[in-house]
Design an enzyme around this catalytic site. Structure first.
Site, PDB file in Angstrom:
ATOM      1  N   LYS A  13       0.836  -1.211   0.000  1.00  0.00           N
ATOM      2  CA  LYS A  13       0.000   0.000   0.000  1.00  0.00           C
ATOM      3  C   LYS A  13       0.869   1.259   0.000  1.00  0.00           C
ATOM      4  CE  LYS A  13      -2.069  -1.083   3.946  1.00  0.00           C
ATOM      5  NZ  LYS A  13      -1.543  -2.406   4.296  1.00  0.00           N
ATOM      6  N   ARG A  88      -9.333   0.398   9.506  1.00  0.00           N
ATOM      7  CA  ARG A  88      -9.065  -1.017   9.822  1.00  0.00           C
ATOM      8  C   ARG A  88     -10.168  -1.686  10.612  1.00  0.00           C
ATOM      9  NH1 ARG A  88      -2.538  -1.159  10.387  1.00  0.00           N
ATOM     10  NH2 ARG A  88      -2.250   0.504   8.891  1.00  0.00           N
ATOM     11  N   ARG A 127      11.226  -6.764   4.630  1.00  0.00           N
ATOM     12  CA  ARG A 127      11.133  -5.389   5.127  1.00  0.00           C
ATOM     13  C   ARG A 127      11.800  -5.269   6.505  1.00  0.00           C
ATOM     14  NH1 ARG A 127       5.259  -2.753   5.558  1.00  0.00           N
ATOM     15  NH2 ARG A 127       5.057  -4.027   7.422  1.00  0.00           N
ATOM     16  N   ARG A 133      11.615  -2.483  11.700  1.00  0.00           N
ATOM     17  CA  ARG A 133      10.450  -2.095  12.507  1.00  0.00           C
ATOM     18  C   ARG A 133      10.223  -3.082  13.641  1.00  0.00           C
ATOM     19  NH1 ARG A 133       5.389  -0.630   8.711  1.00  0.00           N
ATOM     20  NH2 ARG A 133       4.371  -1.602  10.487  1.00  0.00           N
ATOM     21  N   ARG A 144      -0.549  -8.984  14.111  1.00  0.00           N
ATOM     22  CA  ARG A 144      -1.048  -8.015  13.113  1.00  0.00           C
ATOM     23  C   ARG A 144      -1.904  -8.716  12.057  1.00  0.00           C
ATOM     24  NH1 ARG A 144       4.138  -5.566  11.015  1.00  0.00           N
ATOM     25  NH2 ARG A 144       2.855  -4.240   9.705  1.00  0.00           N
TER      26      ARG A 144
HETATM   27  P1  AMP Z   1       1.189   0.072   9.737  1.00  0.00           P
HETATM   28  O1  AMP Z   1       2.451   0.825   9.536  1.00  0.00           O
HETATM   29  O2  AMP Z   1       0.118   0.595   8.844  1.00  0.00           O
HETATM   30  O3  AMP Z   1       1.376  -1.397   9.637  1.00  0.00           O
HETATM   31  O4  AMP Z   1       0.700   0.371  11.228  1.00  0.00           O
HETATM   32  C1  AMP Z   1       1.522   0.047  12.332  1.00  0.00           C
HETATM   33  C2  AMP Z   1       0.659  -0.070  13.583  1.00  0.00           C
HETATM   34  O5  AMP Z   1       0.024   1.177  13.864  1.00  0.00           O
HETATM   35  C3  AMP Z   1      -0.474  -1.087  13.502  1.00  0.00           C
HETATM   36  O6  AMP Z   1      -0.051  -2.404  13.756  1.00  0.00           O
HETATM   37  C4  AMP Z   1      -1.403  -0.552  14.588  1.00  0.00           C
HETATM   38  O7  AMP Z   1      -0.924  -0.844  15.884  1.00  0.00           O
HETATM   39  C5  AMP Z   1      -1.282   0.949  14.392  1.00  0.00           C
HETATM   40  N1  AMP Z   1      -2.276   1.453  13.413  1.00  0.00           N
HETATM   41  C6  AMP Z   1      -2.010   2.084  12.231  1.00  0.00           C
HETATM   42  N2  AMP Z   1      -3.148   2.431  11.619  1.00  0.00           N
HETATM   43  C7  AMP Z   1      -4.157   2.010  12.419  1.00  0.00           C
HETATM   44  C8  AMP Z   1      -5.581   2.051  12.326  1.00  0.00           C
HETATM   45  N3  AMP Z   1      -6.216   2.613  11.289  1.00  0.00           N
HETATM   46  N4  AMP Z   1      -6.296   1.513  13.333  1.00  0.00           N
HETATM   47  C9  AMP Z   1      -5.694   0.975  14.422  1.00  0.00           C
HETATM   48  N5  AMP Z   1      -4.366   0.876  14.556  1.00  0.00           N
HETATM   49  C10 AMP Z   1      -3.600   1.388  13.572  1.00  0.00           C
END
Ligand code: AMP
Length: 190
Positions: A13, A88, A127, A133, A144
């Protein structure tokens, strides 16, 4: 034009959001990036989100809807936003719809990046080697993916019912996927 990019962790994405940003001249907004930045800077938001993020679980809907509201009120977002992984859960989808409607807007397209599970695990592992990360370690990745299946996958059906969901096969060269995205927006992004 407001566009939402959805898909499991590691679906690409972020890469496609950057390409769309260049092509359409719209800002991208990723809650994951915003939250990671808040954690790095140690802001109150970052302090609230840190432990939850590191465990791989989802941050609360109230926090997410608050940051979406702030983003929509930013002058740079006036003509539309490319939302990357921002919705989400169903309450987030409902809240986002309400926040956009209050501003006379709606999602023009929801693009779902469809990637088989086996491919996702390989991508996240690569990654982890590059970005380091904390939530890309195997235990957090498992959580996740579980929260994706339990809370985010049902959101796809929610958008499908509204006729805004477009499925993009997201395996193959980045440029080929970008071409599919452009075609999808030309056909469905109204
Ligand atoms: P990402 O980089 O998009 O994988 O997000 C990393 C982490 O941020 C996720 O595993 C969640 O803990 C939190 N997070 C990011 N976006 C959201 C969302 N829309 N709703 C809830 N948690 C989020």
């Amino acid at each position: 034009m407001d566009i939402l990019l959805m898909g499991p962790p590691g679906a690409g994405k972020g890469t496609q959001a950057t390409l769309l940003c260049d092509a359409l001249g719209l800002p991208t907004f990723a809650t994951g990036n915003l939250l990671r930045d808040a954690v790095r800077r140690g802001t109150p938001l970052g302090q609230q989100a840190k432990a939850v993020m590191e465990s791989g679980q989802l941050v609360s809907d109230d926090i997410i809807l608050g940051v979406i509201r702030d983003e929509l009120d930013a002058p740079a977002a006036a003509n539309g936003v490319i939302f990357d992984g921002v919705v989400r859960t169903i309450p987030q989808a409902e809240g986002m719809e309400r926040l956009l409607a209050e501003r006379g807007r709606r999602l023009n397209a929801v693009l779902f990046f469809d990637v088989p599970d086996a491919e996702i695990l390989g991508r996240i592992e690569r990654r982890r080697g590059i970005e380091g990360r904390a939530d890309d370690d195997p235990a957090a990745v498992a959580i996740r993916l579980q929260s994706y299946r339990e809370q985010t996958a049902p959101v796809l059906a929610w958008y499908e019912q509204r006729g805004t969901l477009v499925r993009i096969p997201a395996v193959g060269p980045v440029d080929d996927i970008a071409t599919r995205v452009r075609r999808a927006l030309a056909e469905h992004g109204s």
